[in-house]
Design a protein around this motif. Structure first.
Motif, PDB file in Angstrom:
ATOM      1  N   ASN A   1       6.813  26.620  37.680  1.00 57.61           N
ATOM      2  CA  ASN A   1       6.705  28.066  37.865  1.00 57.61           C
ATOM      3  C   ASN A   1       7.065  28.421  39.307  1.00 57.61           C
ATOM      4  OD1 ASN A   1       6.140  30.766  37.539  1.00 57.61           O
ATOM      5  ND2 ASN A   1       3.931  30.516  37.832  1.00 57.61           N
ATOM      6  N   LEU A   2       8.071  29.278  39.493  1.00 58.24           N
ATOM      7  CA  LEU A   2       8.544  29.646  40.829  1.00 58.24           C
ATOM      8  C   LEU A   2       7.717  30.817  41.366  1.00 58.24           C
ATOM      9  CD1 LEU A   2      12.367  29.406  40.067  1.00 58.24           C
ATOM     10  CD2 LEU A   2      10.952  27.719  41.265  1.00 58.24           C
ATOM     11  N   GLU A   3       6.520  30.514  41.831  1.00 56.40           N
ATOM     12  CA  GLU A   3       5.580  31.560  42.221  1.00 56.40           C
ATOM     13  C   GLU A   3       6.059  32.393  43.407  1.00 56.40           C
ATOM     14  OE1 GLU A   3       1.909  29.641  42.969  1.00 56.40           O
ATOM     15  OE2 GLU A   3       1.528  29.132  40.861  1.00 56.40           O
ATOM     16  N   LYS A   4       6.761  31.785  44.339  1.00 53.49           N
ATOM     17  CA  LYS A   4       7.162  32.498  45.555  1.00 53.49           C
ATOM     18  C   LYS A   4       8.616  32.955  45.516  1.00 53.49           C
ATOM     19  CE  LYS A   4       3.752  30.224  48.481  1.00 53.49           C
ATOM     20  NZ  LYS A   4       3.501  29.452  49.745  1.00 53.49           N
TER      21      LYS A   4
ATOM     22  N   LYS B   1      12.436  37.369  40.971  1.00 49.27           N
ATOM     23  CA  LYS B   1      13.382  37.410  39.870  1.00 49.27           C
ATOM     24  C   LYS B   1      14.330  38.597  40.041  1.00 49.27           C
ATOM     25  CE  LYS B   1      13.673  36.996  34.841  1.00 49.27           C
ATOM     26  NZ  LYS B   1      12.913  36.925  33.567  1.00 49.27           N
TER      27      LYS B   1
ATOM     28  N   TYR C   1      16.659  33.747  40.178  1.00 46.71           N
ATOM     29  CA  TYR C   1      15.615  33.960  41.177  1.00 46.71           C
ATOM     30  C   TYR C   1      16.202  33.786  42.569  1.00 46.71           C
ATOM     31  CZ  TYR C   1      12.705  32.873  37.075  1.00 46.71           C
ATOM     32  OH  TYR C   1      12.152  32.836  35.823  1.00 46.71           O
TER      33      TYR C   1
ATOM     34  N   SER D   1      14.915  33.044  46.692  1.00 42.38           N
ATOM     35  CA  SER D   1      13.763  32.505  47.409  1.00 42.38           C
ATOM     36  C   SER D   1      14.154  32.099  48.820  1.00 42.38           C
ATOM     37  CB  SER D   1      13.220  31.283  46.657  1.00 42.38           C
ATOM     38  OG  SER D   1      12.225  30.608  47.392  1.00 42.38           O
TER      39      SER D   1
ATOM     40  N   ASN E   1      10.352  27.801  50.725  1.00 47.21           N
ATOM     41  CA  ASN E   1       9.526  27.842  49.518  1.00 47.21           C
ATOM     42  C   ASN E   1      10.087  27.009  48.375  1.00 47.21           C
ATOM     43  OD1 ASN E   1       7.606  29.579  50.669  1.00 47.21           O
ATOM     44  ND2 ASN E   1       8.822  31.389  50.153  1.00 47.21           N
TER      45      ASN E   1
ATOM     46  N   PRO F   1      10.203  24.182  45.972  1.00 50.12           N
ATOM     47  CA  PRO F   1       9.199  23.174  45.589  1.00 50.12           C
ATOM     48  C   PRO F   1       9.637  21.780  46.014  1.00 50.12           C
ATOM     49  CG  PRO F   1       9.641  24.670  43.753  1.00 50.12           C
ATOM     50  CD  PRO F   1      10.669  24.971  44.803  1.00 50.12           C
TER      51      PRO F   1
END
Length: 291
Positions: free
Chosen positions: A3-6, A9, A103, A105, A109, A111
């Motif tokens: 899950n790409l929280e930071k 989209k 997305y 980023s 950030n 991962p």
């Protein structure tokens, strides 16, 4: 998939990507080289998948950074963090190669699971032929420009050259690249399967402002013309084998126009503009007058 929280989209990328070649390939493309309509360059790194999508990390890059990676001075992990944009993109692509989720980023950030290993040095035996050819080409061109010391110098390289070099380079880049755009477009419209022409069309602006890109531009133009030349070999004069890239471009363009009259209008406009140049060689003018 993670899950790409930071990440944010977005509905679409604000640039269109064109593939130039694969650098690494493991049961499918793993690291590939792309460019956009402005000639900016990107790497796409496979990082994740699920039952529906493959996820790719899109990393802005440039020729200078790619050379450092291919020459083993930077690892792939370092390469991700060396570009100036500080931005990366993720795309989730389905089996039909549709971009379904996108997305954006910050680099910081990404991962950890998506980052290459700290020892992710370029290894020739695992590389694709495209990458090995690019490595040879970069090595040849960067040896000529040994005074480049940093990424920042690369971006402002023309300002660092001595006045005589600048004079020669400006003639080479401005006269040739601006005046070669039309014939390259004519050839590409008839030989779109030779993707280098498409790359050169989009790379022309960058080649006008950076001498290293200029050298690479002409090298790749010669490669493209040599591929196209094989089709026209029986139609071109024997003298062709000893001509420079410029004459080869003109000869092939003339043959394309003869085969496809739809290109004649674009050719005539280009010929008229080119004929107004004071520096146009008499030999070239005579060739142009044949059509």
């Amino acid at each position: 998939m993670i899950n790409l929280e930071k990440a944010i989209k977005v509905s679409k990328l604000d640039f269109e990507l064109h593939k130039k070649g694969d650098i690494l390939f493991y049961d499918g493309p793993f690291l590939s080289h792309f460019y956009d309509n402005s000639g900016d360059e990107f790497l796409m790194l496979w990082v994740d998948n699920d039952e529906k999508y493959n996820r790719w990390l899109i990393i802005p890059t440039d020729t200078y950074l790619l050379n450092l990676y291919l020459s083993k001075k930077y690892t792939l992990r370092e390469l991700i963090f060396k570009n100036d944009s500080q931005i990366v993109y993720y795309v989730d692509i389905n089996e039909n190669l549709d971009y379904k989720r996108i997305y954006i980023s910050s680099q910081k950030n990404i991962p950890e699971e998506y980052l290459p290993a700290k020892n992710s040095t370029f290894v020739d035996k695992y590389a694709e032929e495209y990458a090995l050819n690019m490595k040879k080409e970069f090595s040849k061109v960067f040896k000529i420009h040994r005074n480049i010391k940093s990424h920042r110098t690369f971006r402002n390289f023309e300002l660092k050259r001595n006045p005589n070099d600048i004079k020669v380079w400006k003639f080479k880049s401005q006269f040739n690249i601006e005046n070669w755009f039309a014939p390259i477009s004519i050839i590409y419209n008839n030989h779109s399967e030779i993707g280098i022409y498409k790359y050169l069309i989009h790379k022309s602006n960058d080649a006008l402002i950076n001498p290293i890109t200029t050298d690479l531009y002409f090298n790749q133009l010669e490669i493209a013309l040599n591929k196209t030349y094989l089709e026209y070999e029986n139609h071109l004069p024997q003298l062709m084998r000893n001509m420079d890239v410029y004459n080869k471009l003109i000869y092939i363009t003339i043959q394309v126009v003869k085969r496809n009259p739809n290109s004649k209008h674009s050719f005539d406009i280009w010929k008229k503009e080119l004929s107004q140049e004071d520096k146009l060689m008499t030999e070239v003018q005579n060739i142009l007058d044949e059509v």
